[in-house]
Scaffold this motif. Sequence first.
Motif, PDB file in Angstrom:
ATOM      1  N   VAL A  18       0.746  -1.297   0.042  1.00 56.77           N
ATOM      2  CA  VAL A  18      -0.041   0.082   0.008  1.00 56.77           C
ATOM      3  C   VAL A  18       0.801   1.431  -0.010  1.00 56.77           C
ATOM      4  CG1 VAL A  18      -1.777   1.280   1.373  1.00 56.77           C
ATOM      5  CG2 VAL A  18      -1.862  -1.181   1.287  1.00 56.77           C
ATOM      6  N   VAL A  19       1.919   1.272   0.733  1.00 53.25           N
ATOM      7  CA  VAL A  19       2.778   2.445   0.732  1.00 53.25           C
ATOM      8  C   VAL A  19       3.420   2.771  -0.444  1.00 53.25           C
ATOM      9  CG1 VAL A  19       5.027   3.356   1.818  1.00 53.25           C
ATOM     10  CG2 VAL A  19       3.242   2.319   3.432  1.00 53.25           C
ATOM     11  N   ALA A  20       4.018   1.654  -0.990  1.00 55.70           N
ATOM     12  CA  ALA A  20       4.689   1.771  -2.385  1.00 55.70           C
ATOM     13  C   ALA A  20       3.792   2.154  -3.326  1.00 55.70           C
ATOM     14  CB  ALA A  20       5.155   0.393  -2.802  1.00 55.70           C
ATOM     15  N   SER A  21       2.674   1.612  -3.535  1.00 56.69           N
ATOM     16  CA  SER A  21       1.850   2.049  -4.461  1.00 56.69           C
ATOM     17  C   SER A  21       1.062   3.412  -4.250  1.00 56.69           C
ATOM     18  CB  SER A  21       0.371   1.371  -4.341  1.00 56.69           C
ATOM     19  OG  SER A  21       0.656  -0.103  -4.745  1.00 56.69           O
ATOM     20  N   ASN A  22       1.116   3.974  -3.256  1.00 59.81           N
ATOM     21  CA  ASN A  22       0.834   5.445  -2.890  1.00 59.81           C
ATOM     22  C   ASN A  22       1.975   6.244  -3.398  1.00 59.81           C
ATOM     23  OD1 ASN A  22      -2.178   6.207  -1.243  1.00 59.81           O
ATOM     24  ND2 ASN A  22      -1.407   4.130  -0.821  1.00 59.81           N
ATOM     25  N   ILE A  23       2.988   5.822  -3.193  1.00 56.58           N
ATOM     26  CA  ILE A  23       3.986   6.512  -3.723  1.00 56.58           C
ATOM     27  C   ILE A  23       4.163   6.674  -5.102  1.00 56.58           C
ATOM     28  CG2 ILE A  23       6.765   7.171  -3.551  1.00 56.58           C
ATOM     29  CD1 ILE A  23       6.596   5.750  -0.729  1.00 56.58           C
ATOM     30  N   LEU A  24       4.285   5.319  -5.716  1.00 58.47           N
ATOM     31  CA  LEU A  24       4.513   5.215  -7.088  1.00 58.47           C
ATOM     32  C   LEU A  24       3.190   5.736  -8.194  1.00 58.47           C
ATOM     33  CD1 LEU A  24       5.892   1.383  -6.925  1.00 58.47           C
ATOM     34  CD2 LEU A  24       7.227   3.532  -7.687  1.00 58.47           C
ATOM     35  N   VAL A  25       2.046   5.868  -7.742  1.00 56.79           N
ATOM     36  CA  VAL A  25       1.126   6.313  -8.040  1.00 56.79           C
ATOM     37  C   VAL A  25       1.340   7.924  -8.676  1.00 56.79           C
ATOM     38  CG1 VAL A  25      -0.386   7.158  -6.342  1.00 56.79           C
ATOM     39  CG2 VAL A  25      -1.392   6.293  -8.465  1.00 56.79           C
ATOM     40  N   VAL A  84      -4.879  10.393   2.543  1.00 50.37           N
ATOM     41  CA  VAL A  84      -5.295  11.640   3.416  1.00 50.37           C
ATOM     42  C   VAL A  84      -3.788  12.761   3.349  1.00 50.37           C
ATOM     43  CG1 VAL A  84      -5.916  12.843   5.475  1.00 50.37           C
ATOM     44  CG2 VAL A  84      -7.246  10.827   4.880  1.00 50.37           C
ATOM     45  N   MET A  85      -2.798  12.117   3.645  1.00 49.35           N
ATOM     46  CA  MET A  85      -1.657  12.915   3.701  1.00 49.35           C
ATOM     47  C   MET A  85      -1.094  13.305   2.245  1.00 49.35           C
ATOM     48  SD  MET A  85       0.520  10.522   6.552  1.00 49.35           S
ATOM     49  CE  MET A  85       1.799  11.392   6.014  1.00 49.35           C
ATOM     50  N   LEU A  86      -1.549  12.379   1.280  1.00 48.20           N
ATOM     51  CA  LEU A  86      -0.731  12.770  -0.104  1.00 48.20           C
ATOM     52  C   LEU A  86      -1.736  13.234  -0.955  1.00 48.20           C
ATOM     53  CD1 LEU A  86       1.334   9.299  -0.326  1.00 48.20           C
ATOM     54  CD2 LEU A  86       2.359  11.635   0.077  1.00 48.20           C
ATOM     55  N   ALA A  87      -3.213  13.118  -0.566  1.00 46.33           N
ATOM     56  CA  ALA A  87      -4.118  13.453  -2.030  1.00 46.33           C
ATOM     57  C   ALA A  87      -5.194  14.276  -1.475  1.00 46.33           C
ATOM     58  CB  ALA A  87      -4.480  12.159  -2.480  1.00 46.33           C
ATOM     59  N   THR A  88      -5.999  14.538  -2.248  1.00 48.20           N
ATOM     60  CA  THR A  88      -7.078  15.437  -1.847  1.00 48.20           C
ATOM     61  C   THR A  88      -8.221  14.415  -1.090  1.00 48.20           C
ATOM     62  OG1 THR A  88      -8.246  15.052  -3.994  1.00 48.20           O
ATOM     63  CG2 THR A  88      -6.991  16.903  -3.946  1.00 48.20           C
ATOM     64  N   LEU A  91      -9.934  12.346  -3.563  1.00 43.25           N
ATOM     65  CA  LEU A  91      -8.916  11.177  -3.879  1.00 43.25           C
ATOM     66  C   LEU A  91      -8.703   9.743  -3.022  1.00 43.25           C
ATOM     67  CD1 LEU A  91      -6.321  12.781  -6.316  1.00 43.25           C
ATOM     68  CD2 LEU A  91      -8.096  11.181  -6.811  1.00 43.25           C
ATOM     69  N   ALA A  92      -8.566  10.503  -1.595  1.00 46.77           N
ATOM     70  CA  ALA A  92      -8.655   9.661  -0.337  1.00 46.77           C
ATOM     71  C   ALA A  92      -9.961   8.640  -0.263  1.00 46.77           C
ATOM     72  CB  ALA A  92      -8.530  10.520   0.726  1.00 46.77           C
ATOM     73  N   ILE A  93     -10.822   9.318  -0.470  1.00 51.35           N
ATOM     74  CA  ILE A  93     -12.294   8.558  -0.655  1.00 51.35           C
ATOM     75  C   ILE A  93     -12.333   7.407  -1.593  1.00 51.35           C
ATOM     76  CG2 ILE A  93     -14.927   8.530  -0.786  1.00 51.35           C
ATOM     77  CD1 ILE A  93     -14.667  11.349   0.614  1.00 51.35           C
ATOM     78  N   ALA A  94     -11.988   7.872  -2.527  1.00 50.48           N
ATOM     79  CA  ALA A  94     -11.949   6.808  -3.834  1.00 50.48           C
ATOM     80  C   ALA A  94     -10.997   5.902  -3.670  1.00 50.48           C
ATOM     81  CB  ALA A  94     -11.613   7.848  -5.030  1.00 50.48           C
ATOM     82  N   SER A  95      -9.830   5.979  -3.146  1.00 45.58           N
ATOM     83  CA  SER A  95      -8.615   4.929  -2.898  1.00 45.58           C
ATOM     84  C   SER A  95      -8.891   4.010  -1.825  1.00 45.58           C
ATOM     85  CB  SER A  95      -7.292   5.690  -2.520  1.00 45.58           C
ATOM     86  OG  SER A  95      -6.228   4.827  -2.309  1.00 45.58           O
ATOM     87  N   GLY A  96      -9.605   4.610  -0.809  1.00 43.81           N
ATOM     88  CA  GLY A  96      -9.921   3.700   0.259  1.00 43.81           C
ATOM     89  C   GLY A  96     -11.146   2.531   0.023  1.00 43.81           C
ATOM     90  N   THR A  97     -12.094   3.474  -0.730  1.00 47.25           N
ATOM     91  CA  THR A  97     -13.326   2.645  -1.079  1.00 47.25           C
ATOM     92  C   THR A  97     -12.862   1.588  -1.930  1.00 47.25           C
ATOM     93  OG1 THR A  97     -14.761   4.539  -0.597  1.00 47.25           O
ATOM     94  CG2 THR A  97     -15.720   2.766  -1.657  1.00 47.25           C
TER      95      THR A  97
END
Length: 214
Positions: A18-25, A84-88, A91-97
Amino acid sequence: MLKQRTFALYVVLMTLVVVASNILVQYPLPGAIGPLQLGDLLTWGAFSYPVAFLVTDLTNRQFGPRIARRVVFCGFAVAVVLSVMLATPRLAIASGTAFLLGQLLDITLFNRLRTQGWWRAPLVGSLIGSALDTLIFFSIAFAPAFVVFGPNDPFALESAPLFGLLATEAPRWISWALGDLSVKILVGLVMLLPYGALMAVIKPMPGVKASAQG
């Protein structure tokens, strides 16, 4: 004790994915194929994220769906915090859901198919889970229908050749979604190799159903 250590290992692996994907995206692919700019379709995160399905499926194989869901919820918590830290907020709602529902669907399908051929459960679960993940993420993140979660991205809504090449035009976010799903399907197929190789090492715990080939 061994069960607790193994569970902790799965949680760590899911967290790393998850951490890697949030950085690489955040990093689009460089280069182009003819007129198609790869950066307009894909980020490196599309290649790392499907590994989450491998972690979920291995957990499900060894411990069953209840423990697999715990690993997914841990990954979900990390995904929400990072988003929440890296996106709007949208986008946070979209990613988590998308992460949560896609992984939970994978667990359900895997569990229903786990007594069939060794490849069927991980393949069907990951591919259909990836499709749901892509649909939910790009719809909530960019579709005008979800503007309640935040303003639309004007660039994402601009018309562009579908998939970057076809004559038919569509909002650019649909091309992004198709490119993302294409890579997830490809990586999902590749992930069958490590899954098959690890079957001899990762055996179902007592009381957990095995596949037709063990």
